[in-house]
Design an enzyme around this catalytic site. Structure first.
Site, PDB file in Angstrom:
ATOM      1  N   ASP A 144     -10.106  10.495   5.973  1.00 44.47           N
ATOM      2  CA  ASP A 144     -11.293  11.101   6.575  1.00 44.47           C
ATOM      3  C   ASP A 144     -11.982  10.211   7.597  1.00 44.47           C
ATOM      4  O   ASP A 144     -12.971  10.620   8.202  1.00 44.47           O
ATOM      5  CB  ASP A 144     -12.300  11.454   5.478  1.00 44.47           C
ATOM      6  N   SER A 196      -0.057  -2.062   5.753  1.00 43.37           N
ATOM      7  CA  SER A 196       0.736  -1.862   6.964  1.00 43.37           C
ATOM      8  C   SER A 196       0.234  -2.675   8.146  1.00 43.37           C
ATOM      9  O   SER A 196       1.019  -3.077   9.003  1.00 43.37           O
ATOM     10  CB  SER A 196       0.773  -0.375   7.322  1.00 43.37           C
ATOM     11  N   TRP A 249       0.850  -1.185   0.000  1.00 46.60           N
ATOM     12  CA  TRP A 249       0.000   0.000   0.000  1.00 46.60           C
ATOM     13  C   TRP A 249       0.887   1.236   0.000  1.00 46.60           C
ATOM     14  O   TRP A 249       1.878   1.281   0.727  1.00 46.60           O
ATOM     15  CB  TRP A 249      -0.900  -0.013   1.238  1.00 46.60           C
ATOM     16  N   HIS A 307      -9.926   4.847  10.256  1.00 48.63           N
ATOM     17  CA  HIS A 307      -9.120   3.720   9.779  1.00 48.63           C
ATOM     18  C   HIS A 307      -7.630   3.949  10.055  1.00 48.63           C
ATOM     19  O   HIS A 307      -6.918   3.042  10.486  1.00 48.63           O
ATOM     20  CB  HIS A 307      -9.372   3.512   8.281  1.00 48.63           C
TER      21      HIS A 307
END
Length: 164
Positions: free
Chosen positions: A94, A65, A31, A97
């Protein structure tokens, strides 16, 4: 020390032990690959600069991660590495998470350090925006991968000195 006051790639090369007999595992998140790829490049180049042999650097990828803990644990269990460098990048969004991923990865890596005899180096960049990540992945603040490689070498030297 805050990164704003310290370049991640600045260190005294004379203070770094020879890494030629050390084996390193690097688990890297896919990612934010343009960031984690730069971190990986920095870590590998720095390990080699200090004598690590290419065949003693085992690189494995994980999707994100949060999976760094599992990947690190598996590298340790393999018996093929003396230290693990966990590299990832989480950029605030936003939703909450960000908080869950960062906390889970951080706690997982800390747990591995407390419960195994293999150092796991924390190379997770957690930033508010992509520019901050780029600044820490070879940008104006240096490369966190360099810093992690030096830390891994020094931690293995620390263990070696304790055993002797």
């Amino acid at each position: 020390m805050a990164t704003a006051f310290h370049n991640l790639s600045d260190y005294d090369p004379q203070s770094v032990p020879d890494a030629s007999a050390m084996r390193f595992g690097i688990v890297v998140s896919e990612w934010n690959a343009h960031i984690t790829g730069a971190l990986l490049e920095g870590a590998v180049n720095t390990l080699k600069k200090h004598g690590a042999k290419e065949e003693n650097i085992l690189v494995q990828t994980v999707p994100g991660s949060f999976e760094l803990t599992f990947g690190s644990a598996q590298l340790i269990k393999s018996g093929k590495v003396d230290a693990v460098i966990a590299l990832g990048c989480v950029v605030r969004g936003d939703t909450p998470h960000f908080d869950y991923v960062c906390a889970g990865a951080t706690q997982g890596i800390a747990h591995l350090n407390a419960t195994t005899d293999t150092p796991v180096i924390y190379g997770l960049i957690t930033t508010n925006n992509m520019q901050q990540a780029e600044d820490r992945a070879g940008g104006v603040l240096g490369n966190k991968g360099d810093e992690c490689a030096i830390t891994a070498i020094k931690m293995l030297d620390f263990l070696c000195r304790l055993k002797n």
